[in-house]
Design an enzyme around this catalytic site. Structure first.
Site, short mmCIF file in Angstrom:
data_model
loop_
_atom_site.label_atom_id
_atom_site.label_comp_id
_atom_site.label_asym_id
_atom_site.label_seq_id
_atom_site.Cartn_x
_atom_site.Cartn_y
_atom_site.Cartn_z
N PHE A 13 0.83 -1.22 0.00
CA PHE A 13 0.00 0.00 0.00
C PHE A 13 0.86 1.26 0.00
CE2 PHE A 13 -2.71 2.78 2.98
CZ PHE A 13 -3.34 3.42 1.92
N ILE A 14 1.67 1.45 1.00
CA ILE A 14 2.45 2.69 1.08
C ILE A 14 3.62 2.64 0.09
CG2 ILE A 14 3.71 4.24 2.63
CD1 ILE A 14 2.06 2.99 4.94
N ASN A 37 1.88 -9.94 0.83
CA ASN A 37 0.69 -9.12 1.08
C ASN A 37 0.52 -8.08 -0.03
OD1 ASN A 37 -1.61 -8.34 2.49
ND2 ASN A 37 -0.49 -6.83 3.73
N SER A 127 6.01 3.79 13.19
CA SER A 127 4.58 3.98 13.40
C SER A 127 4.33 4.78 14.67
CB SER A 127 3.93 2.60 13.53
OG SER A 127 2.66 2.71 14.13
N TYR A 151 3.89 -6.34 17.55
CA TYR A 151 4.07 -5.48 16.37
C TYR A 151 4.74 -4.16 16.76
CZ TYR A 151 2.87 -1.76 13.14
OH TYR A 151 2.94 -0.65 12.34
N LYS A 155 8.62 -2.29 15.90
CA LYS A 155 8.88 -0.95 15.36
C LYS A 155 9.80 -0.17 16.30
CE LYS A 155 6.91 -1.45 11.55
NZ LYS A 155 7.69 -1.40 10.30
N LEU A 201 -9.97 0.89 10.13
CA LEU A 201 -11.27 1.55 10.02
C LEU A 201 -11.70 1.83 8.57
CD1 LEU A 201 -13.70 2.84 11.46
CD2 LEU A 201 -12.42 4.99 11.47
#
Ligand code: UD1
Length: 345
Positions: A13-14, A37, A127, A151, A155, A201
């Site tokens: 995605f990013i 992914n 993050s 997770y 990071k 979300l």
């Protein structure tokens, strides 16, 4: 002279949006992705958006040292942007070792290969999760750091590994602490494409808007926030992508490292995002109030002062742009049309 940048996880995605921003900024970009992914067909989309004949792509893992060595030998890499990592909080609690392997061993393996090739420039995907339940909101970069799940731990550990490695070797790094990345490229050709029922979300709301899921479950309406639901600093992935170009430009120009928040500096509640999505899509987003989700904080919001000062970064897109571009991506069905034809080297 054109500089070459290696993107690990560059089809995600990013990574994919950053690919486009880097090509547009004049870099030569190569991608390493193991497709765990991401779809191979994203390559075709990237070539289309950037009007190139092909995308330079290596299929494989950051855990494969031989492959990394081969890439550094074959390509004249100036810098690496390291996206390749696992990112689902829930999954990390049931498979912590898998997370440590991909996110920590993967980083170490990459650093060793970079060191051997004497490539010292690195942008690292961190993050806002490293702030834990932040004591100060909006949260500046020098706030206390903590982790509440494996997770988040990976990071935080990644950041610490880079800081300590830089005491021994001439590393120059940009640690970018993303807040909540959402939205999609305006072409509708690339975007976020979760494989299962989304945890996050906006992808969840998108599936409610299409009718694929029946209602949004709002995790808690008793937080000390404007309307009782959780508030987050949502940032358009196009802004985030530009943030990477600015970070890379700054570290190459100055030869100094930075740790920077990437957000808008504004926070929206769950209900406000659902309302914005209804407006952008013209579809209803029914909601059901549920208990709080374990591990969630009430508010996450970036202090963006340093991003402005060090990188000249300021978000250009607001929540409506984010919802509109997400809906364009989802409603054109481009993500489903993507076929899978691996073409790695
Ligand atoms: C989550 C991760 C965070 C990670 C980020 C990556 C958790 C606890 N945190 O952030 O570590 O860096 O994703 O993008 O998973 N919400 C609902 N209903 C839903 C989904 C979410 O009400 O179906 C609410 C959440 O309670 C929260 C807000 O929406 O208040 C945003 O949630 P989400 O998109 O999952 O992001 P974070 O939890 O902020």
């Amino acid at each position: 002279m054109t500089k070459t940048v290696l993107l690990t996880g560059g089809l995600g995605f990013i990574g994919s949006h950053t690919y486009v921003a880097l090509v547009e900024a004049g870099y030569r970009v190569i991608i390493l992705d193991d497709l765990s992914n991401a779809k191979a067909s994203v390559q075709t989309r990237l070539a289309q958006i950037t009007q190139q004949n092909e995308v330079r792509f290596y299929q494989g893992s950051v855990l494969d040292r031989g492959l990394l060595d081969r890439i550094f030998k074959q390509e004249d890499v100036t810098a690496v942007i390291h996206f390749a990592a696992k990112k689902a909080v829930g999954e990390s609690t049931t498979d912590p070792i898998g997370y440590f392997e991909t996110n920590i061993s993967g980083l170490l393996n990459l650093l060793q290969a970079m060191k051997a090739a004497e490539v010292w420039n690195l942008v690292f995907s961190s993050s806002a999760t490293v702030y834990g339940d932040a004591t100060k909101v909006p949260t500046p970069e020098d706030s206390p750091l903590s982790s509440t799940n494996p997770y988040g731990y990976t990071k935080l550990a990644g950041e610490q590994i880079l800081n300590q490695a830089a005491m021994a070797d001439p590393w120059v790094f940009g640690i970018l602490r993303y807040f909540n990345p959402v939205g999609a490229h305006p072409s509708g050709l690339i975007g976020e494409d979760p494989q299962d029922i989304p945890n996050n979300l906006v992808p969840y709301i998108a599936k409610v808007a299409t009718g694929e899921l029946s209602a949004l479950q709002v995790f808690g309406d008793d937080y000390p926030t404007r309307d009782g639901t959780g508030e987050r600093d949502y940032v358009h992935v196009m802004d985030l992508a530009r943030g990477h170009v600015l970070s890379l430009g700054a570290l190459l120009a100055n030869g100094t490292s930075h740790t920077v928040n990437l957000g808008t500096g504004r926070a929206y509640s769950v209900l406000e995002v659902a309302d914005a999505y209804e407006k952008a899509s013209g579809r209803a987003v029914p909601r059901i109030i549920k208990p709080r989700r374990a591990g969630d904080v009430a508010i996450s919001q970036a202090d963006v002062t340093r991003a402005g000062q060090l990188l000249n970064f300021e978000a250009r897109f607001d929540i409506h742009d984010m919802c509109q571009s997400s809906w364009h991506w989802i409603s054109t069905g481009a993500q489903d049309a993507a076929s899978d034809e691996p073409s790695g080297q």
